[in-house]
Write a protein that holds these residues in place. Sequence first.
Motif, PDB file in Angstrom:
ATOM      1  N   ALA A 135      33.460  30.167  40.765  1.00  0.00           N
ATOM      2  CA  ALA A 135      33.865  31.523  40.369  1.00  0.00           C
ATOM      3  C   ALA A 135      34.546  32.216  41.554  1.00  0.00           C
ATOM      4  CB  ALA A 135      32.661  32.326  39.895  1.00  0.00           C
ATOM      5  N   PRO A 136      35.761  31.809  41.916  1.00  0.00           N
ATOM      6  CA  PRO A 136      36.438  32.399  43.081  1.00  0.00           C
ATOM      7  C   PRO A 136      36.694  33.892  42.955  1.00  0.00           C
ATOM      8  CG  PRO A 136      37.934  31.001  41.823  1.00  0.00           C
ATOM      9  CD  PRO A 136      36.581  30.777  41.268  1.00  0.00           C
ATOM     10  N   ASP A 137      36.758  34.427  41.731  1.00  0.00           N
ATOM     11  CA  ASP A 137      37.009  35.850  41.559  1.00  0.00           C
ATOM     12  C   ASP A 137      35.882  36.717  42.125  1.00  0.00           C
ATOM     13  OD1 ASP A 137      39.404  35.357  40.370  1.00  0.00           O
ATOM     14  OD2 ASP A 137      38.737  35.716  38.318  1.00  0.00           O
ATOM     15  N   LYS A 138      34.704  36.131  42.271  1.00  0.00           N
ATOM     16  CA  LYS A 138      33.592  36.899  42.817  1.00  0.00           C
ATOM     17  C   LYS A 138      33.832  37.290  44.279  1.00  0.00           C
ATOM     18  CE  LYS A 138      29.828  35.432  39.789  1.00  0.00           C
ATOM     19  NZ  LYS A 138      29.610  36.787  39.260  1.00  0.00           N
ATOM     20  N   LEU A 139      34.769  36.617  44.934  1.00  0.00           N
ATOM     21  CA  LEU A 139      35.131  37.003  46.303  1.00  0.00           C
ATOM     22  C   LEU A 139      35.601  38.443  46.368  1.00  0.00           C
ATOM     23  CD1 LEU A 139      35.521  35.817  49.214  1.00  0.00           C
ATOM     24  CD2 LEU A 139      37.878  35.306  48.551  1.00  0.00           C
ATOM     25  N   LEU A 140      36.180  38.926  45.283  1.00  0.00           N
ATOM     26  CA  LEU A 140      36.727  40.277  45.238  1.00  0.00           C
ATOM     27  C   LEU A 140      35.634  41.335  45.274  1.00  0.00           C
ATOM     28  CD1 LEU A 140      39.455  39.743  42.491  1.00  0.00           C
ATOM     29  CD2 LEU A 140      39.709  39.564  44.974  1.00  0.00           C
ATOM     30  N   THR A 141      34.400  40.954  44.978  1.00  0.00           N
ATOM     31  CA  THR A 141      33.319  41.937  44.980  1.00  0.00           C
ATOM     32  C   THR A 141      33.068  42.480  46.377  1.00  0.00           C
ATOM     33  OG1 THR A 141      31.620  40.222  45.259  1.00  0.00           O
ATOM     34  CG2 THR A 141      32.205  40.848  43.010  1.00  0.00           C
TER      35      THR A 141
END
Length: 378
Positions: free
Chosen positions: A369-375
């Motif tokens: 889930a690379p999008d979680k880096l944006l958190t």
Amino acid sequence: MLLTRLEVQNWRNFQKATVEFQPRTFIIGPNASGKSNLLDALRFLRDIAAEDGGLQRAVKRRGGFSAIRTLFAHGPDSSVNLRIAATVGGQPWVYELNLQKDDDDRASVQVESLLGANGQLFFRDATKESRESQRQTRLQQALDGPEKEPFLQGLRSIRYAHLAPELLRTTKLHGDVDLEDYGSRFLERVFLSPKAERSRRLKVVNQALKGLLPYFDTLEVDRGHLGGYHLKLKVKHWRSRAAAQDESSLSDGTLRVIALLWEIIDGTGPLLLEEPELSLHAAAVAKLPALFSLANERGRQIIVSTHAFSMFREVGFAAEELVLIRAATGKSAKASDVVMGSKVKPIVNHLKHQLPLEPVLEAQTSPPAPDKLLTAGA
């Protein structure tokens, strides 16, 4: 030595894994999936065979037996097992080592065997031996005469390189082998190599750097007035004489690429490269596989860990050269899986139609889930 197969059980990220090695092998996977730990199994065997090494020292360097045994192993089947197949001078060898946890988090040999071209050199059931005897491998002991020497020297010829710029700049001698794997003593190794061989290698490195570095003129090595060893990189500018920089003023990327080129041409044993793409432009990264092929032609095996998909923009790969590591996802934690590229249909299809592997490898090994880096920026 040419490494051909590695089997591990209960080793770090892996409950069970098998890898078939080619002269050029790429181990691919996301961060923390186990790429480095798979290479470290080979490095571990090298450290056991080293003249100044041995089993307990190799285990201690890694933080004790609990650090090398996978967290996914429980009960009586929790021993660590490593089995390696290789050829040395064209002759086949197979070595197996089974270890169990001992007092003070040390390792105790349970079973050990070595098979050569002329049959079995030894098979050892160490479970009935004394505690002191179990703490040593047969590789360390002066037994079996010269018969095991080719295999022993083959293991010792394995080189690992995970080049850290801050260590590459070190000009002092270090006795720590672990630091040498990360770049310490690089300057000494270059300067203390035989003069004729050093000149030949520097000529090769200079030729390569001309296509990578703007304003590059020449690279030399020198001994400073205080006795240290130094690089001297000359760059062209508006004056007639080129300006010189030493390792202290070179960028991390420049220093890493110099060391990488040197590692590839320095030695004949298997070379384990950890993320050689670091600090390199994507255009240069795409050329690394061809560079490794040239090393293969000289008889040197190159095994690479990477998650730089730009390395696979060009064609010319075989499915057997690719090793995919997949970290388990979901609610229940599981050990990582190892899959050979020849077993992955999208890879085989891309190669069949001579398509670049970059997109398919990215899809096969991307983080969950690379999008979680944006958190982190929320």
